[in-house]
Design an enzyme around this catalytic site. Structure first.
Site, PDB file in Angstrom:
ATOM      1  N   HIS A  62       0.818  -1.219   0.000  1.00 57.56           N
ATOM      2  CA  HIS A  62       0.000   0.000   0.000  1.00 57.56           C
ATOM      3  C   HIS A  62       0.848   1.264   0.000  1.00 57.56           C
ATOM      4  O   HIS A  62       1.976   1.276   0.508  1.00 57.56           O
ATOM      5  CB  HIS A  62      -0.877   0.035   1.264  1.00 57.56           C
ATOM      6  CG  HIS A  62      -1.809  -1.128   1.385  1.00 57.56           C
ATOM      7  ND1 HIS A  62      -2.352  -1.524   2.592  1.00 57.56           N
ATOM      8  CD2 HIS A  62      -2.290  -1.997   0.458  1.00 57.56           C
ATOM      9  CE1 HIS A  62      -3.123  -2.580   2.401  1.00 57.56           C
ATOM     10  NE2 HIS A  62      -3.106  -2.898   1.111  1.00 57.56           N
ATOM     11  N   LYS A  72       6.489   6.358   7.459  1.00 56.21           N
ATOM     12  CA  LYS A  72       6.023   5.475   8.541  1.00 56.21           C
ATOM     13  C   LYS A  72       7.199   4.993   9.391  1.00 56.21           C
ATOM     14  O   LYS A  72       8.253   4.653   8.858  1.00 56.21           O
ATOM     15  CB  LYS A  72       5.304   4.252   7.957  1.00 56.21           C
ATOM     16  CG  LYS A  72       4.059   4.606   7.175  1.00 56.21           C
ATOM     17  CD  LYS A  72       3.555   3.464   6.328  1.00 56.21           C
ATOM     18  CE  LYS A  72       2.427   3.943   5.437  1.00 56.21           C
ATOM     19  NZ  LYS A  72       2.070   2.965   4.403  1.00 56.21           N
ATOM     20  N   TYR A 132       2.435   1.397  13.909  1.00 56.72           N
ATOM     21  CA  TYR A 132       3.273   2.310  13.134  1.00 56.72           C
ATOM     22  C   TYR A 132       2.766   3.745  13.228  1.00 56.72           C
ATOM     23  O   TYR A 132       1.566   3.999  13.345  1.00 56.72           O
ATOM     24  CB  TYR A 132       3.391   1.872  11.673  1.00 56.72           C
ATOM     25  CG  TYR A 132       2.099   1.662  10.937  1.00 56.72           C
ATOM     26  CD1 TYR A 132       1.314   0.542  11.181  1.00 56.72           C
ATOM     27  CD2 TYR A 132       1.680   2.551   9.962  1.00 56.72           C
ATOM     28  CE1 TYR A 132       0.124   0.329  10.494  1.00 56.72           C
ATOM     29  CE2 TYR A 132       0.498   2.336   9.259  1.00 56.72           C
ATOM     30  CZ  TYR A 132      -0.265   1.227   9.520  1.00 56.72           C
ATOM     31  OH  TYR A 132      -1.435   1.009   8.830  1.00 56.72           O
ATOM     32  N   ASP A 170      -6.871  -6.224  -1.464  1.00 51.39           N
ATOM     33  CA  ASP A 170      -5.449  -6.382  -1.798  1.00 51.39           C
ATOM     34  C   ASP A 170      -5.244  -7.366  -2.940  1.00 51.39           C
ATOM     35  O   ASP A 170      -4.293  -7.248  -3.707  1.00 51.39           O
ATOM     36  CB  ASP A 170      -4.650  -6.804  -0.561  1.00 51.39           C
ATOM     37  CG  ASP A 170      -4.457  -5.648   0.412  1.00 51.39           C
ATOM     38  OD1 ASP A 170      -3.900  -5.874   1.502  1.00 51.39           O
ATOM     39  OD2 ASP A 170      -4.875  -4.509   0.074  1.00 51.39           O
TER      40      ASP A 170
HETATM   41  C1  LIG Z   1      -4.893   2.499   6.925  1.00 49.82           C
HETATM   42  C2  LIG Z   1      -6.180   2.956   7.559  1.00 49.82           C
HETATM   43  C3  LIG Z   1      -7.351   2.239   7.405  1.00 49.82           C
HETATM   44  N1  LIG Z   1      -8.510   2.690   7.993  1.00 49.82           N
HETATM   45  C4  LIG Z   1      -9.707   1.872   7.838  1.00 49.82           C
HETATM   46  C5  LIG Z   1     -10.108   1.582   6.411  1.00 49.82           C
HETATM   47  C6  LIG Z   1     -10.704   0.197   6.480  1.00 49.82           C
HETATM   48  O1  LIG Z   1     -12.099   0.288   6.773  1.00 49.82           O
HETATM   49  C7  LIG Z   1     -10.012  -0.467   7.667  1.00 49.82           C
HETATM   50  C8  LIG Z   1      -8.924  -1.438   7.255  1.00 49.82           C
HETATM   51  O2  LIG Z   1      -8.085  -0.748   6.347  1.00 49.82           O
HETATM   52  P1  LIG Z   1      -7.048  -1.555   5.457  1.00 49.82           P
HETATM   53  O3  LIG Z   1      -7.653  -2.864   5.022  1.00 49.82           O
HETATM   54  O4  LIG Z   1      -6.522  -0.623   4.411  1.00 49.82           O
HETATM   55  O5  LIG Z   1      -5.901  -1.872   6.544  1.00 49.82           O
HETATM   56  P2  LIG Z   1      -4.459  -2.461   6.186  1.00 49.82           P
HETATM   57  O6  LIG Z   1      -4.552  -3.504   5.130  1.00 49.82           O
HETATM   58  O7  LIG Z   1      -3.838  -2.816   7.488  1.00 49.82           O
HETATM   59  O8  LIG Z   1      -3.688  -1.227   5.547  1.00 49.82           O
HETATM   60  C9  LIG Z   1      -2.450  -0.739   6.077  1.00 49.82           C
HETATM   61  O9  LIG Z   1      -1.494  -1.724   5.861  1.00 49.82           O
HETATM   62  C10 LIG Z   1      -0.359  -1.400   5.071  1.00 49.82           C
HETATM   63  C11 LIG Z   1       0.709  -2.417   5.288  1.00 49.82           C
HETATM   64  C12 LIG Z   1       0.141  -0.024   5.272  1.00 49.82           C
HETATM   65  O10 LIG Z   1       1.334   0.268   5.319  1.00 49.82           O
HETATM   66  C13 LIG Z   1      -0.859   1.042   5.269  1.00 49.82           C
HETATM   67  O11 LIG Z   1      -0.537   2.003   6.254  1.00 49.82           O
HETATM   68  C14 LIG Z   1      -2.253   0.625   5.431  1.00 49.82           C
HETATM   69  O12 LIG Z   1      -2.752   0.605   4.111  1.00 49.82           O
HETATM   70  O13 LIG Z   1      -9.431   0.612   8.429  1.00 49.82           O
HETATM   71  C15 LIG Z   1      -8.553   3.843   8.737  1.00 49.82           C
HETATM   72  O14 LIG Z   1      -9.623   4.233   9.249  1.00 49.82           O
HETATM   73  N2  LIG Z   1      -7.410   4.577   8.894  1.00 49.82           N
HETATM   74  C16 LIG Z   1      -6.217   4.189   8.335  1.00 49.82           C
HETATM   75  O15 LIG Z   1      -5.193   4.888   8.503  1.00 49.82           O
END
Ligand SMILES: Cc1cn([C@H]2C[C@H](O)[C@@H](COP(=O)(O)OP(=O)(O)O[C@H]3O[C@H](C)C(=O)[C@H](O)[C@H]3O)O2)c(=O)[nH]c1=O
Length: 178
Positions: A62, A72, A132, A170
């Site tokens: 991401h 980060k 992070y 993803d």
């Molecule tokens: C990143 C983020 C997500 N969200 C919400 C959006 C979705 O409803 C839920 C899960 O989000 P997501 O599936 O994008 O989470 P990750 O897959 O852990 O994403 C992260 O994982 C990779 C490795 C990263 O480095 C990024 O910082 C970030 O994209 O949390 C938020 O409300 N705030 C946030 O800052």
């Protein structure tokens, strides 16, 4: 605290000074003065994130686009991950190259990744707690990414692909475009 710049300019691998005694361990997980002195980075962090994942979860790759790009500072509070960052800075000599490192709750190492990188990680233990700091706020509209098994990036996750736990979002990420 040892801070070393890795092969991808602007990325730092941080090894905190760990103080161990009969009770367990103590280390400073973040110290602004030391961080600024040893990395030269002064932009403040504005958002902390935590995710908890089963073993075999792959989150990423991401990044947030343009002015919403996030630097980060990555830590593992519990468990272990293979952490990967990809240099997407088109002007960089290491454009398209990646760096991977195991971060866990024993080595307590941290990875600093500047804006302009894609980031992802694979959890190597159950209930891994991933934490992070970000220097820019989450912006859903600016979110983008690259599929984890992109042929050009050729990242070795060293984990059976059929056993990976990956979000539908993803799995639909695009390939790396030069
Ligand atoms: C990143 C983020 C997500 N969200 C919400 C959006 C979705 O409803 C839920 C899960 O989000 P997501 O599936 O994008 O989470 P990750 O897959 O852990 O994403 C992260 O994982 C990779 C490795 C990263 O480095 C990024 O910082 C970030 O994209 O949390 C938020 O409300 N705030 C946030 O800052």
């Amino acid at each position: 605290m040892k801070v070393e710049e890795i092969s991808l300019k602007g990325c730092f691998l941080i090894s905190p000074s760990i103080f161990e005694d009969e009770r367990g361990v103590f280390f400073e997980s973040f110290n602004l003065g030391v961080f600024k002195k040893k990395t030269g980075i002064s932009k403040p962090f504005v958002q902390d994130n935590i995710s908890k994942s089963k073993k075999g979860v792959l989150r990423g790759l991401h990044f947030q686009k343009g002015i919403h790009a996030q630097s980060k500072l990555i830590s593992v509070l519990k468990g272990s991950v293979l952490d990967v960052c990809v240099d997407l800075r088109v002007e960089s000599a290491t454009y398209g190259e990646h760096f991977s490192v195991v971060l866990d709750d024993v080595n307590c190492k941290q990875l600093y990744i500047p804006g302009g990188f894609a980031h992802g990680f694979l959890t190597l233990e159950e209930n891994t707690l991933f934490s992070y700091k970000c220097d820019n706020f989450y912006n859903k509209e600016a979110e983008s990414g690259i599929i984890f098994n992109d042929d050009t990036l050729n990242i070795n996750w060293n984990f059976p692909e059929e056993n990976l736990i990956i979000s539908d979002k993803d799995r639909l990420l695009p390939t790396f475009k030069h």
